[in-house]
Design an enzyme around this catalytic site. Structure first.
Site, PDB file in Angstrom:
ATOM      1  N   GLY A 208       0.840  -1.208   0.000  1.00 28.19           N
ATOM      2  CA  GLY A 208       0.000   0.000   0.000  1.00 28.19           C
ATOM      3  C   GLY A 208       0.866   1.244   0.000  1.00 28.19           C
ATOM      4  O   GLY A 208       2.044   1.198  -0.371  1.00 28.19           O
ATOM      5  N   ASN A 209       0.293   2.375   0.378  1.00 19.58           N
ATOM      6  CA  ASN A 209       1.078   3.608   0.501  1.00 19.58           C
ATOM      7  C   ASN A 209       0.435   4.493   1.569  1.00 19.58           C
ATOM      8  O   ASN A 209      -0.564   4.117   2.176  1.00 19.58           O
ATOM      9  CB  ASN A 209       1.182   4.322  -0.849  1.00 19.58           C
ATOM     10  CG  ASN A 209      -0.184   4.680  -1.402  1.00 19.58           C
ATOM     11  OD1 ASN A 209      -0.900   5.498  -0.831  1.00 19.58           O
ATOM     12  ND2 ASN A 209      -0.582   4.038  -2.495  1.00 19.58           N
ATOM     13  N   PHE A 210       1.024   5.667   1.795  1.00 20.58           N
ATOM     14  CA  PHE A 210       0.613   6.486   2.940  1.00 20.58           C
ATOM     15  C   PHE A 210      -0.560   7.430   2.655  1.00 20.58           C
ATOM     16  O   PHE A 210      -0.865   8.299   3.469  1.00 20.58           O
ATOM     17  CB  PHE A 210       1.798   7.312   3.440  1.00 20.58           C
ATOM     18  CG  PHE A 210       2.907   6.467   4.002  1.00 20.58           C
ATOM     19  CD1 PHE A 210       2.718   5.748   5.171  1.00 20.58           C
ATOM     20  CD2 PHE A 210       4.133   6.367   3.350  1.00 20.58           C
ATOM     21  CE1 PHE A 210       3.724   4.952   5.695  1.00 20.58           C
ATOM     22  CE2 PHE A 210       5.146   5.582   3.864  1.00 20.58           C
ATOM     23  CZ  PHE A 210       4.946   4.864   5.042  1.00 20.58           C
TER      24      PHE A 210
END
Ligand code: PMT
Length: 401
Positions: A208-210
C-alpha cells in the site's frame, strides 16, 4: 439569490453589533431565512428582542434556559445553516475560534458547524493589526473559514484605520456571489478517486502507501458544495463523508478502482484523480498466510492498469480530466510527461520535498501545469483550500468551452 438560504448570524460583543441589525434586515429582504446566535457580551450592545423580532426566531445565547432547564442544541443550529456568518467578530471571539475554546453557545456552534463559516471582523485598528489577531485570522483562513477583511475608516475609538466591519450591503453582496458560485456546478456529474490502493500479498498483508484520502475527499466535498453529483471512488481510508451529493464507492485494489472508474467515467463531465494507485501488484495472492521460512522472500509483481491513462484515452470532447503527480525528484519534467501521456487537461503537482505537502497532512503545496507550458504556483494551504483552487480552475476551463 438568497431566497430560501438558511443563514445563521453570529453576533459578538462589539459596537458594530448595531450594524448586524441592518444586516439581518437586508438578508431577510433578499429572501434569506435567518437565525441569530449571540455571545453574552453582544446583548450588552443590542438586545435579543431586536434580533428575535426581526428574524422571527428566538435568539439563542445561553446553553440552556435557566427557568425551564431546556437545552439549546448548538449541533442543530450548525446543521440547520447553509452558512454561519459571524458579524461582527471581535478579537476575543476570533482568538477563541482559532484556539478551539467553547465557553459560549456561539463558539460551540462554530465548532460543530459543517457549513462554510464567514467571519466579518470588527475592532480597533491596533487590535486588528496586533500580531496575535493577525495570526489567529490566518489560522482560521488556513482552516478554510472565509474572512471578510474590515474596511478602513473612522473607528468607535476616534482613531482612523482598518477595523470597521464591512457594511451590511457589502456583506449581502458577498453572500449573493458566494451562493451563486456554490450552485455553479448544479446538474453536472463528477468522478473523484481518492486514497491508497491495497494490493494483497496474502490474507493478512498488502502493498500500500501512505495516502490518507484527505486530498481527494476535500475535492469531492468542494464539488458537492457547488452542486455537482459526485461519485467518490475511494481506497481504504479512515475518513467519512456527510454531503448528500456524494456517493461513496469503496474499493480496495487498483483493479477494482479501475473497473468502477471506467464504468462511471462516460457519464461524468469532470474527473479528478487524486488516488495514489499502486503501479504494481503481487502476481499471485497466497490463499493462506505466508509462513516465515528462509532469509529472503521474493514476491513477483505485475503491472496494474493505469486508470488515468485509460480514462485519458476514453475522454470525449467537453470532458475535463485532472490528475495529480506526486514526485520526489525531477518534479516538473515528470509531471509534464504524465500530463501528456494521460491526456489530462491540467496536472496538480505536489512534491514530497515541500514541508506540509503530500501524504497524510491537512495541508498541501501545489502547482498546476498546463499543456501549453503555463504553470500556476500556489503557497501552502489547507487541502480544503487547495480543493477550492482546483475546482475554480476547472470552472474556468468549463466557462471557456
Ligand atoms: O491522500 P492524502 O494523504 O491527502 O495525500 C494526497 C496525495 C499525495 C495522495 C495526492 O495529492 C496525490 O498526489 N495523488 C496522486 C498520487 C500518485 O499516485 O501520483 P502518481 O504520480 O503516481 O500518478 C499520476 C496520476 O495518475 C495520478 O492522478 C494518479 O491518481 C493516476 N494513476 C496512477 C497510477 C495508476 N495505476 N492509475 C492512476 O490513475
Amino acid at each position: 439569490m438568497l431566497k430560501g438560504k438558511k443563514i445563521l448570524l453570529g453576533v459578538t460583543g462589539g459596537i458594530a453589533a448595531y450594524k448586524s441589525v441592518y444586516l439581518l434586515r437586508e438578508l431577510k429582504k433578499q429572501g434569506a431565512e435567518v437565525k441569530v446566535v449571540m455571545t453574552p457580551m453582544a446583548k450588552e450592545f443590542v438586545g435579543k428582542l431586536t434580533f428575535a423580532t426581526l428574524s422571527g426566531y428566538p435568539v439563542e445565547e445561553e446553553f440552556f434556559d435557566r427557568q425551564t432547564g431546556q437545552w439549546f442544541s448548538h449541533v442543530e443550529l450548525g446543521l440547520w445553516a447553509d452558512v454561519f456568518l459571524i458579524a461582527p467578530a471581535t478579537a476575543n471571539t476570533i482568538a477563541k475560534m482559532a484556539h478551539g475554546l467553547a465557553d459560549n453557545l456561539l463558539l460551540t456552534t462554530y465548532l460543530s458547524a459543517r457549513c462554510p463559516v464567514i467571519i466579518a471582523p470588527a475592532m480597533d485598528v491596533d487590535m486588528y493589526n496586533h500580531a496575535a489577531t493577525q495570526q489567529n485570522l490566518s489560522v482560521l483562513k488556513q482552516r478554510g473559514n472565509i474572512v471578510l477583511e474590515p474596511n478602513e475608516g473612522e473607528l468607535a475609538s476616534g482613531l482612523v484605520g482598518r477595523g470597521r466591519m464591512q457594511e451590511p450591503e457589502q456583506i449581502v453582496e458577498f453572500l449573493e456571489r458566494f451562493f451563486a458560485k456554490s450552485q455553479s456546478l448544479k446538474g453536472l456529474k463528477a468522478l473523484v478517486t481518492a486514497g491508497p490502493t491495497y494490493e494483497l500479498i496474502d490474507p493478512v498483508r498488502f502493498i500500500g502507501n501512505f495516502s490518507s484520502g484527505k486530498m481527494g475527499y476535500a475535492i469531492a466535498e468542494e464539488l458537492a458544495m457547488r452542486g455537482a453529483k459526485v461519485f467518490l471512488i475511494s481506497g481504504p481510508t479512515h475518513l467519512s463523508i456527510a454531503h448528500p451529493n456524494i456517493e461513496l464507492i469503496k474499493v480496495v485494489s487498483a483493479r477494482e478502482m479501475h473497473r468502477k472508474a471506467l464504468d462511471i467515467f462516460p457519464s461524468v463531465k469532470i474527473a479528478v484523480l487524486a488516488a495514489a494507485v499502486a503501479d504494481y501488484r503481487p502476481a499471485e495472492v497466497a490463499s493462506q498466510k505466508i509462513k516465515k521460512s528462509g532469509d529472503e522472500l521474493v514476491i513477483r509483481l505485475v503491472k496494474n492498469p493505469d486508470i488515468a491513462r485509460d480514462l485519458g484515452k476514453l475522454k470525449s470532447t467537453g470532458q475535463i480530466l485532472v490528475g495529480f503527480a506526486l514526485e520526489t525528484d525531477n518534479e516538473l519534467q515528470n509531471a509534464v510527461e504524465k500530463l501528456k501521456s494521460k491526456n489530462f487537461d491540467f496536472i496538480v503537482l505536489n512534491s514530497l520535498k515541500d514541508e506540509g505537502a503530500g501524504f497524510g497532512t491537512d495541508t498541501n503545496k501545489v502547482k498546476f501545469i498546463f499543456s501549453n507550458g503555463q504553470i500556476k504556483d500556489f503557497p501552502l494551504k489547507t487541502k480544503k483550500y487547495v480543493a477550492k483552487d482546483i475546482i475554480d480552475q476547472i470552472q474556468d476551463l468549463l466557462e471557456r468551452q
